[in-house]
Enzyme design. Structure first.
Site, PDB file in Angstrom:
ATOM      1  N   THR A 134      43.940  41.078  49.197  1.00  0.00           N
ATOM      2  CA  THR A 134      42.580  42.504  49.927  1.00  0.00           C
ATOM      3  C   THR A 134      42.169  40.921  50.595  1.00  0.00           C
ATOM      4  O   THR A 134      42.043  39.562  50.860  1.00  0.00           O
ATOM      5  CB  THR A 134      41.465  42.033  48.948  1.00  0.00           C
ATOM      6  N   GLU A 177      38.539  40.196  50.805  1.00  0.00           N
ATOM      7  CA  GLU A 177      38.085  39.887  49.647  1.00  0.00           C
ATOM      8  C   GLU A 177      38.076  38.058  49.470  1.00  0.00           C
ATOM      9  O   GLU A 177      36.998  37.341  48.789  1.00  0.00           O
ATOM     10  CB  GLU A 177      37.486  40.317  48.477  1.00  0.00           C
ATOM     11  N   TYR A 205      36.810  38.751  40.569  1.00  0.00           N
ATOM     12  CA  TYR A 205      37.639  39.709  40.812  1.00  0.00           C
ATOM     13  C   TYR A 205      38.301  38.931  42.383  1.00  0.00           C
ATOM     14  O   TYR A 205      39.782  38.992  42.543  1.00  0.00           O
ATOM     15  CB  TYR A 205      36.837  40.757  42.137  1.00  0.00           C
ATOM     16  N   LYS A 236      42.310  37.291  42.890  1.00  0.00           N
ATOM     17  CA  LYS A 236      43.041  37.814  43.842  1.00  0.00           C
ATOM     18  C   LYS A 236      43.288  36.581  44.830  1.00  0.00           C
ATOM     19  O   LYS A 236      44.681  36.713  45.030  1.00  0.00           O
ATOM     20  CB  LYS A 236      42.773  39.122  44.645  1.00  0.00           C
TER      21      LYS A 236
END
Ligand code: NAD
Length: 339
Positions: free
Chosen positions: A125, A127, A153, A157
């Site tokens: 991602t 993010e 989160y 990742k």
């Protein structure tokens, strides 16, 4: 060609399975999914009878189960979508995020090493890059942008991405990583911004917007993401990261207002709720590399994609109403009250 798709009962994984079965009718697709709250077998009902498809209920952290599946199926490629994916839930309790997103990724890659594959692809991602300031619209995330995460989160990742690169360098595992911006489209779980707002609008419920809703996200129609992954696993260079994004930045508040307009609902439904802790301000992907190397470009304009998405939610009320009437209701009430 046999491909194991993990997390295929979730939003993007299921769309990827539909894409692959159609684009490569000679491939065998095995969906491995634990069926957490975010996984929904009814999403896959249209492909359950396809002879090229098999569903296996399994946790990617279950090493014996994963190894057994590899022994049975001899996959050529593994595409890992399986993850705990909701930032708010990671703030409530990070532990399952570390377990699935990091440990699960290592179990899958250990299986790939043990049994041999031609490609392990990690779905990551944007993010992992953290956020960009609102007053610097000239800045974008490239593949060279340092990882600088904000939430449990995104940290989990990023941890997985580092591990994937380590398995490539240390063990020579043939890996690729894609880092994509926010997806939207059919089968998106109604805790995420766009489906949440569509479902609440349709039920004339308040539309909870974090803070002033000024946070900017780069939105990509899910089918465009699936095409990008298809290209990367076939033509992407081993050991490389590819950013995937639509150059379609929008403020959350503008998305919500647009959904109200499309559904003919008043903006007075919008309620501003306490901002998410550590809320990232702006994400913006520079997708030049995947365009130059693999010729990928997004095909769905946001104006069309959002109409298609709203139409899908109107036509599939049974799918999301079943979800929001279950255990999800407790979570919703905890987050936003029972309004
Ligand atoms: P999702 O939450 O809709 O689906 C996740 C799926 O993984 C579910 O079917 C769930 O049952 C399954 N799963 C969870 N834990 C598992 C485990 N331990 N073992 C096996 N299966 C498990 O997520 P999504 O939005 O489809 O995202 C898929 C992937 O894409 C994630 O890795 C996410 O980080 C990444 N991603 C998502 C977006 C987005 O906008 N949604 C953007 C970029 C990247």
């Amino acid at each position: 060609m046999t491909i194991i798709v993990t997390g295929g009962a979730g939003f993007i994984g299921s769309n990827f399975i539909f894409h692959m079965l159609e684009a490569h009718p000679d491939y065998r697709i095995i969906c491995l999914d634990k069926l957490t709250y975010a996984g929904n077998l009814s999403t896959l009902k249209s492909v359950m009878d396809n002879p090229n498809f098999r569903f296996v209920k399994l946790d990617i952290c279950d090493r014996d189960g994963v190894y057994k599946l590899f022994e049975e199926e001899h996959p050529d490629i593994v595409v890992n979508f399986a993850a705990e994916s909701h930032v708010d839930r990671s703030i409530e309790d990070p532990s399952i995020f570390l377990q699935t997103n990091i440990i699960g990724t290592s179990v899958l890659m250990d299986a790939c090493r043990k049994y041999g594959i031609t490609r392990y692809h990690q779905v990551s991602t944007d993010e992992v890059y953290g956020d960009l300031p609102l007053d610097r619209p000239d800045l974008f995330f490239t593949e060279e942008t340092p990882l600088h995460t904000s939430s449990p989160y995104s940290s989990s990742k990023a941890g997985a991405d580092l591990l994937v690169m380590a398995y490539h360098r240390t063990f020579g595992l043939p890996v690729t990583i894609s880092r994509c911006s926010n997806n939207y489209g059919p089968y998106h779980f109604p805790e995420k911004l766009i489906p949440l707002m569509i479902a609440n609008c349709l039920n004339d419920k308040p539309l909870p917007v974090y803070g002033e809703g000024l946070n900017v996200r780069d939105w990509l129609y899910v089918e465009d993401h699936c095409r990008a992954i298809d290209l990367i696993i076939h033509k992407g260079r081993v050991g490389e990261v590819y950013n995937v994004g639509g150059h379609n930045e929008m403020r959350n508040i503008d998305i919500v207002k647009l959904i109200c307009k499309e559904l003919g609902k008043p903006e007075s439904l919008i309620t501003h709720v306490t901002d998410r802790k550590g809320h990232d301000m702006r994400y913006a992907i520079d997708p030049t590399k995947i365009h130059n190397e693999l010729g990928w470009l997004p095909e769905t304009k946001f104006a069309d994609g959002i109409k298609k998405t709203i139409k899908w939610y109107l036509e599939h009320r049974d799918w999301w109403e079943e979800i929001i009437s279950g255990e999800y209701q407790n979570y919703y009430e905890k987050m936003y009250g029972d309004g």
